[in-house]
Design an enzyme around this catalytic site. Structure first.
Site, mmCIF file in Angstrom:
data_model
loop_
_atom_site.group_PDB
_atom_site.id
_atom_site.type_symbol
_atom_site.label_atom_id
_atom_site.label_comp_id
_atom_site.label_asym_id
_atom_site.label_seq_id
_atom_site.Cartn_x
_atom_site.Cartn_y
_atom_site.Cartn_z
ATOM 1 N N HIS A 12 -82.267 -56.026 23.221
ATOM 2 C CA HIS A 12 -83.479 -55.196 23.083
ATOM 3 C C HIS A 12 -84.652 -55.821 23.858
ATOM 4 C CE1 HIS A 12 -84.028 -57.429 18.957
ATOM 5 N NE2 HIS A 12 -84.647 -58.119 19.910
ATOM 6 N N HIS A 193 -80.467 -66.548 25.449
ATOM 7 C CA HIS A 193 -81.759 -66.658 26.117
ATOM 8 C C HIS A 193 -82.661 -67.628 25.366
ATOM 9 C CE1 HIS A 193 -82.477 -63.505 23.117
ATOM 10 N NE2 HIS A 193 -83.768 -63.447 23.388
ATOM 11 N N GLU A 240 -80.392 -64.297 17.554
ATOM 12 C CA GLU A 240 -80.444 -62.853 17.308
ATOM 13 C C GLU A 240 -79.047 -62.241 17.188
ATOM 14 O OE1 GLU A 240 -84.684 -61.763 19.516
ATOM 15 O OE2 GLU A 240 -82.794 -61.196 20.454
#
Length: 280
Positions: A12, A193, A240
């Site tokens: 996202h 990331h 995440e």
């Protein structure tokens, strides 16, 4: 009864939303990323769910460090796009499904999950970017949505095993809902990331691809990945991906991968996307 028909995973990344909003999707940098979602848009047009349970994390829009629930369930009638400091994205207000949401809240709490009930909640790019990737620049979102915000910002986040168990409880709750509904569960965020520190810009493609593989080939192993391994292998924001395990736990044992997309880079992030069909 209601039934879960499919699960979707997707990153996202906020820059994806900005690329759409500023007409950059056909630029050389962005075009390969968006092409990977074209199949899904056609598929979801045919297999349109009635409701999406959208699992995402808030980025200091609805919550702040003053108050961070581990799991927050949106039970409101509608959810407006949040102003993340540069104005709200020009996307539709999402229509909720309060009846299903309250049924989920009751079932999950009675199953001993401490769910925070949100009767008002603005939703940021963690929610709006997946909706845009699946449905494009719509005048109105074509599905109702029950948002589930997960804390992966302030330590400690929930474990992968806890997320999986929550997914199983969501499956049980959906299947006990009396109305005939087609429900999809989306797990968003990731992949590898890191946004700050000496490893800013870290992308670990082998870890990402292994995670995508194991969502179907060995999902039970993913339940046991500790927080420290996410940090080491996928960067500080790679945690995440535990939200994908909520989706996977909700699908049951028997699934089939029907679409995959992996792209580097999107901003400074690896983008991963799967569509999984629930077979039982």
């Amino acid at each position: 009864m209601a039934r879960i028909t499919a699960g979707i995973t997707t990153s996202h990344v906020p820059a994806i939303g900005a690329a759409v909003d500023h007409g950059k999707t056909e630029q050389d940098y962005w075009k390969p990323l968006f092409q990977g979602y074209e199949w899904t848009r056609e598929w979801i047009g045919r297999e349109r769910p009635d409701v999406v349970i959208l699992i995402y994390n808030d980025h200091a829009s609805a919550f702040s460090l003053d108050m961070i629930p581990t799991f927050a369930l949106g039970c409101a009638e509608r959810f407006s796009p949040a102003d993340e400091g540069f104005g709200a994205r020009p996307v539709p207000i999402a229509e909720g499904h309060p009846d299903l949401a309250w049924h989920l809240a009751q079932s999950l709490i009675l199953d001993e999950f401490d769910i925070t009930i949100m009767n008002k909640m603005d939703v940021d790019h963690g929610f709006t970017v997946p909706m845009t990737l699946m449905f494009g620049e719509a005048e109105a979102w074509p599905v109702k949505v029950v948002p589930l915000a997960v804390n992966v910002v302030q330590y400690p986040p929930p474990t992968g095993n806890r997320c999986w168990m929550l997914g199983e409880a969501i499956r049980k709750a959906v299947h006990s809902y009396g109305e005939d509904l087609k429900v999809q569960v989306w797990g968003t965020g990731g992949m590898s990331h890191q946004l700050q520190g000496p490893r800013a810009g870290l992308i670990n493609t082998p870890f990402d691809l292994s995670f995508l593989d194991r969502l179907t080939s060995d999902p039970q192993a993913l339940r046991r990945i500790p927080h420290l391994e996410y940090l080491r292998e996928a960067g500080s924001e790679g945690i995440e991906m535990v939200m994908w395990l909520i989706m996977r736990g909700a699908l049951g044992d028997d699934v089939r991968e029907i679409h995959r997309h992996y792209h580097v880079p999107a901003s400074n992030t690896a983008v991963g996307h799967l569509v999984l069909e629930a077979l039982s």
